[in-house]
Motif scaffolding. Structure first.
Motif, PDB file in Angstrom:
ATOM      1  N   GLY A  51      42.438  24.080   8.286  1.00 49.32           N
ATOM      2  CA  GLY A  51      42.434  23.100   9.313  1.00 49.32           C
ATOM      3  C   GLY A  51      41.301  22.110   9.125  1.00 49.32           C
ATOM      4  O   GLY A  51      40.392  22.308   8.332  1.00 49.32           O
ATOM      5  N   ARG A  52      41.387  21.070   9.882  1.00 49.40           N
ATOM      6  CA  ARG A  52      40.374  20.022   9.855  1.00 49.40           C
ATOM      7  C   ARG A  52      39.576  20.054  11.148  1.00 49.40           C
ATOM      8  O   ARG A  52      40.103  20.391  12.202  1.00 49.40           O
ATOM      9  N   ARG A  53      38.333  19.685  11.043  1.00 47.83           N
ATOM     10  CA  ARG A  53      37.469  19.596  12.214  1.00 47.83           C
ATOM     11  C   ARG A  53      37.933  18.424  13.074  1.00 47.83           C
ATOM     12  O   ARG A  53      38.227  17.345  12.575  1.00 47.83           O
ATOM     13  N   VAL A  54      38.011  18.625  14.367  1.00 44.56           N
ATOM     14  CA  VAL A  54      38.398  17.568  15.291  1.00 44.56           C
ATOM     15  C   VAL A  54      37.244  16.585  15.399  1.00 44.56           C
ATOM     16  O   VAL A  54      36.106  16.977  15.680  1.00 44.56           O
ATOM     17  N   ALA A  55      37.521  15.316  15.160  1.00 40.57           N
ATOM     18  CA  ALA A  55      36.476  14.294  15.161  1.00 40.57           C
ATOM     19  C   ALA A  55      36.099  13.867  16.580  1.00 40.57           C
ATOM     20  O   ALA A  55      34.938  13.552  16.853  1.00 40.57           O
ATOM     21  N   ARG A  56      37.055  13.840  17.468  1.00 39.25           N
ATOM     22  CA  ARG A  56      36.812  13.346  18.820  1.00 39.25           C
ATOM     23  C   ARG A  56      37.959  13.785  19.718  1.00 39.25           C
ATOM     24  O   ARG A  56      39.093  13.851  19.283  1.00 39.25           O
ATOM     25  N   VAL A  57      37.649  14.048  20.969  1.00 38.89           N
ATOM     26  CA  VAL A  57      38.655  14.378  21.981  1.00 38.89           C
ATOM     27  C   VAL A  57      38.776  13.161  22.889  1.00 38.89           C
ATOM     28  O   VAL A  57      37.773  12.558  23.279  1.00 38.89           O
ATOM     29  N   PHE A  58      40.012  12.800  23.240  1.00 39.10           N
ATOM     30  CA  PHE A  58      40.258  11.663  24.117  1.00 39.10           C
ATOM     31  C   PHE A  58      40.845  12.146  25.432  1.00 39.10           C
ATOM     32  O   PHE A  58      41.734  12.996  25.449  1.00 39.10           O
ATOM     33  N   VAL A  59      40.330  11.596  26.528  1.00 37.73           N
ATOM     34  CA  VAL A  59      40.834  11.876  27.863  1.00 37.73           C
ATOM     35  C   VAL A  59      41.243  10.532  28.441  1.00 37.73           C
ATOM     36  O   VAL A  59      40.468   9.570  28.393  1.00 37.73           O
ATOM     37  N   GLY A  60      42.436  10.471  28.993  1.00 38.38           N
ATOM     38  CA  GLY A  60      42.927   9.196  29.494  1.00 38.38           C
ATOM     39  C   GLY A  60      42.990   9.113  30.995  1.00 38.38           C
ATOM     40  O   GLY A  60      43.792   9.785  31.617  1.00 38.38           O
ATOM     41  N   GLY A  61      42.113   8.317  31.561  1.00 43.83           N
ATOM     42  CA  GLY A  61      42.244   7.832  32.917  1.00 43.83           C
ATOM     43  C   GLY A  61      42.027   8.771  34.075  1.00 43.83           C
ATOM     44  O   GLY A  61      42.220   8.370  35.209  1.00 43.83           O
ATOM     45  N   GLN A  62      41.652   9.969  33.870  1.00 46.42           N
ATOM     46  CA  GLN A  62      41.521  10.886  34.999  1.00 46.42           C
ATOM     47  C   GLN A  62      40.063  11.160  35.306  1.00 46.42           C
ATOM     48  O   GLN A  62      39.311  11.587  34.456  1.00 46.42           O
ATOM     49  N   SER A  63      39.700  10.912  36.541  1.00 45.40           N
ATOM     50  CA  SER A  63      38.358  11.253  37.005  1.00 45.40           C
ATOM     51  C   SER A  63      38.258  12.768  37.112  1.00 45.40           C
ATOM     52  O   SER A  63      39.226  13.444  37.422  1.00 45.40           O
ATOM     53  N   LEU A  64      37.091  13.280  36.849  1.00 42.62           N
ATOM     54  CA  LEU A  64      36.862  14.720  36.963  1.00 42.62           C
ATOM     55  C   LEU A  64      36.090  14.965  38.255  1.00 42.62           C
ATOM     56  O   LEU A  64      34.885  15.204  38.248  1.00 42.62           O
ATOM     57  N   ALA A  65      36.787  14.870  39.369  1.00 46.76           N
ATOM     58  CA  ALA A  65      36.174  15.077  40.681  1.00 46.76           C
ATOM     59  C   ALA A  65      35.759  16.537  40.830  1.00 46.76           C
ATOM     60  O   ALA A  65      36.013  17.360  39.953  1.00 46.76           O
ATOM     61  N   ASP A  66      35.142  16.875  41.957  1.00 48.30           N
ATOM     62  CA  ASP A  66      34.762  18.275  42.162  1.00 48.30           C
ATOM     63  C   ASP A  66      36.015  19.126  42.362  1.00 48.30           C
ATOM     64  O   ASP A  66      37.092  18.619  42.669  1.00 48.30           O
ATOM     65  N   ALA A  67      35.861  20.416  42.156  1.00 47.48           N
ATOM     66  CA  ALA A  67      37.003  21.341  42.162  1.00 47.48           C
ATOM     67  C   ALA A  67      37.774  21.295  43.475  1.00 47.48           C
ATOM     68  O   ALA A  67      39.010  21.304  43.474  1.00 47.48           O
ATOM     69  N   ALA A  68      37.073  21.232  44.598  1.00 49.38           N
ATOM     70  CA  ALA A  68      37.760  21.219  45.897  1.00 49.38           C
ATOM     71  C   ALA A  68      38.621  19.970  46.046  1.00 49.38           C
ATOM     72  O   ALA A  68      39.761  20.043  46.528  1.00 49.38           O
ATOM     73  N   ALA A  69      38.108  18.826  45.629  1.00 50.12           N
ATOM     74  CA  ALA A  69      38.880  17.584  45.724  1.00 50.12           C
ATOM     75  C   ALA A  69      40.108  17.635  44.818  1.00 50.12           C
ATOM     76  O   ALA A  69      41.194  17.183  45.204  1.00 50.12           O
ATOM     77  N   LEU A  70      39.953  18.183  43.626  1.00 48.83           N
ATOM     78  CA  LEU A  70      41.085  18.305  42.707  1.00 48.83           C
ATOM     79  C   LEU A  70      42.142  19.258  43.261  1.00 48.83           C
ATOM     80  O   LEU A  70      43.343  18.978  43.176  1.00 48.83           O
ATOM     81  N   ARG A  71      41.708  20.382  43.844  1.00 43.64           N
ATOM     82  CA  ARG A  71      42.663  21.321  44.457  1.00 43.64           C
ATOM     83  C   ARG A  71      43.391  20.655  45.620  1.00 43.64           C
ATOM     84  O   ARG A  71      44.608  20.837  45.786  1.00 43.64           O
ATOM     85  N   ALA A  72      42.683  19.870  46.411  1.00 45.29           N
ATOM     86  CA  ALA A  72      43.310  19.175  47.546  1.00 45.29           C
ATOM     87  C   ALA A  72      44.357  18.180  47.046  1.00 45.29           C
ATOM     88  O   ALA A  72      45.447  18.075  47.621  1.00 45.29           O
ATOM     89  N   ARG A  73      44.045  17.472  45.967  1.00 41.84           N
ATOM     90  CA  ARG A  73      45.009  16.521  45.406  1.00 41.84           C
ATOM     91  C   ARG A  73      46.217  17.245  44.830  1.00 41.84           C
ATOM     92  O   ARG A  73      47.351  16.762  44.941  1.00 41.84           O
TER      93      ARG A  73
END
Length: 171
Positions: A1-23
């Motif tokens: 395998g090859r080493r992953v150069a970079r991880v991409f995340v698209g458009g999602q805020s990483l709010a606190d766990a309670a807010a994410l569970r509520a959503r």
């Protein structure tokens, strides 16, 4: 395998766990009409108006599933960030006119030390669909890649292929 150069995340805020569970709970309880209205408002799926009611309900169920699944996963990640630590550099791609924009992108520092933010000029919360060329350009730029060759311009997913007039890149 090859080493992953970079991880991409698209458009999602990483709010606190309670807010994410509520959503996630809100998404699970939303009716089909509300979900479809949300998709239309985000400019991602204006073609929903042409769907027959039974097809529109299928789209709403898929949207509900995807929202609930993603938000639940992110809530777990936020509740225990150490268990989900990413050693690879992380690029968060957001659109300036999305609800959280770049302001919410910094929250990804909870799971990675090397976080960069690439903010697109526009495209809303569904910028991958509304501005695919710009989203692909952000990935290419982060990886130091050259622009897409001209022969890619006519292929699905190439820059500008699915952009609306006045939005996205021009091939």
């Amino acid at each position: 395998g090859r080493r992953v150069a970079r991880v991409f995340v698209g458009g999602q805020s990483l709010a606190d766990a309670a807010a994410l569970r509520a959503r996630a709970t809100e998404a699970a309880a939303a009716n089909a009409g509300d979900l479809l209205d949300r998709l239309r408002a985000g400019t991602a799926y204006v073609e929903l108006d042409a769907l027959k009611p039974e097809r529109a309900r299928v789209v709403a169920r898929a949207c509900r599933h995807d929202l609930r699944t993603a938000l639940t996963h992110l809530a777990h990640l936020r509740a225990d960030p150490g268990a989900h630590r990413v050693a690879t550099p992380l690029t968060v791609v957001v659109a300036r006119d999305a609800p959280d924009g770049a302001a919410g992108a910094a929250e990804w520092k909870a799971v990675a030390d090397d976080v960069t933010v690439h903010e697109l000029a526009g495209g809303g919360p569904y910028f991958v669909g509304t501005r695919p060329g710009d989203a692909a350009g952000a990935v290419r730029a982060a990886l130091g890649a050259q622009p897409a060759p001209p022969e890619e311009a006519g292929r699905p997913g190439a820059a500008g292929r699915h952009s609306r007039p006045g939005q996205g890149s021009t091939p």
